[in-house]
Design an enzyme around this catalytic site. Structure first.
Site, PDB file in Angstrom:
ATOM      1  N   ARG A  78       0.683  -1.439   0.439  1.00 21.84           N
ATOM      2  CA  ARG A  78       0.495   0.223   0.508  1.00 21.84           C
ATOM      3  C   ARG A  78       1.204   1.045   0.206  1.00 21.84           C
ATOM      4  O   ARG A  78       2.021   1.630   0.868  1.00 21.84           O
ATOM      5  CB  ARG A  78      -0.939   0.252   1.131  1.00 21.84           C
ATOM      6  N   ASN A 310      -7.915   1.968   9.651  1.00 20.65           N
ATOM      7  CA  ASN A 310      -6.225   1.966   9.871  1.00 20.65           C
ATOM      8  C   ASN A 310      -6.336   1.776  11.706  1.00 20.65           C
ATOM      9  O   ASN A 310      -7.416   3.064  12.369  1.00 20.65           O
ATOM     10  CB  ASN A 310      -5.655   3.306  10.209  1.00 20.65           C
ATOM     11  N   TYR A 312      -4.372   2.040  15.547  1.00 13.53           N
ATOM     12  CA  TYR A 312      -2.684   1.781  16.478  1.00 13.53           C
ATOM     13  C   TYR A 312      -2.718   1.415  18.017  1.00 13.53           C
ATOM     14  O   TYR A 312      -1.960   0.593  18.423  1.00 13.53           O
ATOM     15  CB  TYR A 312      -2.593   3.607  16.753  1.00 13.53           C
TER      16      TYR A 312
HETATM   17  C1  NOJ Z   1      -1.349   7.275  10.518  1.00 18.75           C
HETATM   18  C2  NOJ Z   1      -1.642   7.646   9.040  1.00 18.75           C
HETATM   19  O1  NOJ Z   1      -1.692   7.746   7.593  1.00 18.75           O
HETATM   20  C3  NOJ Z   1       0.048   7.321   8.880  1.00 18.75           C
HETATM   21  O2  NOJ Z   1       0.857   8.481   7.780  1.00 18.75           O
HETATM   22  C4  NOJ Z   1       1.577   7.353   9.691  1.00 18.75           C
HETATM   23  O3  NOJ Z   1       2.104   7.317   9.944  1.00 18.75           O
HETATM   24  C5  NOJ Z   1       0.655   6.475  10.635  1.00 18.75           C
HETATM   25  N1  NOJ Z   1      -0.888   6.644  11.217  1.00 18.75           N
HETATM   26  C6  NOJ Z   1       1.243   6.445  12.134  1.00 18.75           C
HETATM   27  O4  NOJ Z   1       1.388   7.447  12.706  1.00 18.75           O
END
Ligand code: NOJ
Length: 500
Positions: A78, A310, A312
């Site tokens: 990606r 996405n 985290y």
């Molecule tokens: C989300 C973002 O899409 C990406 O650009 C970024 O580096 C990562 N999170 C980590 O923070």
């Protein structure tokens, strides 16, 4: 408990990057400036005054990157297209053939290695020329983005079969136009993010329809967008108000974009109700949350073929009652929640690692959006250290997060189709510059050649890919059973160790 098992055979394992974060070549061969070029060139804006001028120099390292991707064994890669590298002034009267060549080389190299390109059309690097006419506050960008996307479908769509319009539109709207710490640095939290998001949703739908109508019949690909979301855990799970607050948080974060696209073309009820009420308290003539016409709702509904997100970390959410401060536009105020992320974690990690949040999040999405096919398009950990080749903390993160995703797939029936790690290599982490690092490969930013070194986590991830998950090794099964009846169990001491 740790769970062993594998994903479906055609599971899409990948790694991710974005143009501004890795390419460099910020003004090479006729590329136009983006809002991130402008912003990073002002001293003081970025940690350590870092810029993406050279970054990982991927603009000049196609072969190296392809080699490492092949070595990892990923099924997909990606990456994003830099709009101003292709259209230096943002419009299709300014096509830069060198930019097009670069992406053609990359895409051809991927296809030749059997790696599926997963291409993001917009990962935050808006052509500066389009910011000069108001950026996403100007609705002519819908048309201009569509024309850029149309060009990309036409040029690369014979080989690219997986498209994403926007990366994290919530961040574009909120961080760029609400708190204003990302360019274009508009600090107007009560209004601008809602207007911008409205435009982004229309732009997304427009591009979806262009693909669907003009290109899908011959190219046969799929198209979606990547939404950012953290799992929200109610602070007191037995308190219905905290459960509601956590759900409200999910709706404001994810539902803002996902509800119109995956449900009914409109914002979540709780958003319309909350923003509408607060606007009324402020004596405004109408809600600060714009309204879609019936025709627009119809146009937006169903404009994604798969669900991509996405993630985290996770957050702890409590209901707050101090909400009657109508002129405070603090986000948490607006949605009447308090957000906390004080999970125990390694001091060096950028976000708190809360792996079980992954499984709950996947289940929430499954329930809320009626079991869509799901791709995790970013997941990973940033660690504040220069040299983390021996990155056991990152291995632990991937191991536990992927295992929770595996549970969601195997035990809960979540329709999970792919997992993409962030990031392929250390890169420019926006306001933080080159620290923390998220990469599976270390990049030496002090060396003009930007050499890449696989970290231990790269080796580990490639093993997961090779095994298509985390199967229980035959010999490692925990052995259950009993010893003989008269087995002798005891404890031991020695005189010198226990006596004064
Ligand atoms: C989300 C973002 O899409 C990406 O650009 C970024 O580096 C990562 N999170 C980590 O923070």
């Amino acid at each position: 408990m740790y769970f062993y098992g594998t994903f479906p055979e055609d599971f899409m394992w990948g790694v991710s990057t974005s143009a501004y974060q890795i390419e460099g070549g910020w003004d090479a061969d006729g590329k136009g400036p983006s809002i991130w070029d402008t912003f990073t060139h002002v001293p003081g804006n970025i940690n350590n005054n870092d810029t993406g001028d050279i970054a990982c120099d991927s603009y000049n390292k196609v072969e190296e990157d392809l080699y490492l991707l092949r070595a990892l064994g990923v099924k997909n890669y990606r990456f994003s297209l830099s709009w101003p590298r292709i259209f230096p002034n943002g419009r299709n009267n300014s096509i830069n053939s060198h930019g097009v060549d670069y992406y053609n080389r990359l895409i051809n190299g991927l296809v030749a290695r059997n790696i599926t390109p997963m291409v993001t059309l917009y990962h935050w690097d808006l052509p500066q020329a389009l910011q000069d006419i108001g950026g996403w506050e100007n609705s002519t960008l819908i048309e201009l983005f569509d024309s850029f996307a149309d060009f990309c479908f036409q040029t690369f769509g014979d080989r690219v079969k997986f498209w994403l319009t926007f990366n994290e539109p919530h961040v574009v709207a909120w961080v760029g136009y609400g708190i204003g710490i990302f360019p274009p640095n508009v600090n107007d939290p009560g209004d601008a993010p809602y207007r911008v998001a409205h435009t982004l949703l229309k732009a997304h739908a427009r591009v979806y329809h262009t693909y669907d109508r003009k290109y899908r019949p011959s190219q046969g690909g799929i198209i979606s967008l990547s939404l950012n979301v953290d799992w929200a855990e109610p602070k007191t799970p037995s308190d219905p108000r905290d459960i509601e607050a956590a759900d409200r948080y999910m709706q404001f974060l994810l539902g803002w974009f996902a509800h119109p696209i995956f449900k009914n073309g409109d914002y979540p009820d709780v958003m319309k109700w909350t923003v509408g009420n607060r606007s009324e308290l402020q004596n405004l003539p109408s809600s600060r949350l714009p309204v879609f016409t019936a025709e627009e709702r119809e146009y937006i509904r169903g404009t994604a073929d798969v669900f991509c997100f996405n993630t985290y970390t996770s957050k702890i959410v409590t209901h707050t009652t101090t909400r009657l401060r109508p002129f405070s536009y603090e986000y948490d105020q607006e949605i009447s929640v308090t957000v906390d992320s004080s999970w125990p974690s390694s001091a060096l990690a950028e976000h708190r690692a809360v792996a079980w949040g992954m499984r709950r999040l996947l289940n929430w999405i499954k329930e809320e959006y009626e079991n869509p096919p799901i791709y995790i398009t970013e997941n990973g950990v940033g660690i504040k250290t220069k040299s983390d080749v021996d990155d056991n903390a990152r291995i632990f993160y991937y191991k536990t997060y992927i295992d929770e995703a595996l549970k969601a797939y195997k035990l809960d029936g979540v329709n999970l189709r792919g997992y993409v790690a962030w990031s392929f290599m250390d890169d420019f982490e926006w306001l933080s510059g080159y620290d923390p690092r998220f990469g599976l490969h270390q990049v030496d930013f002090d060396n003009p050649n930007r050499p890449r070194t696989p970290k231990r986590s790269a080796v580990y991830y490639s093993e997961i890919i090779r095994n298509n998950g985390i199967p229980l090794p035959r010999d490692d099964g925990f052995l259950y059973g009993e010893f003989p009846k008269n087995f002798f169990w005891s404890v031991a001491t020695a005189a010198y160790q226990v006596r004064n």
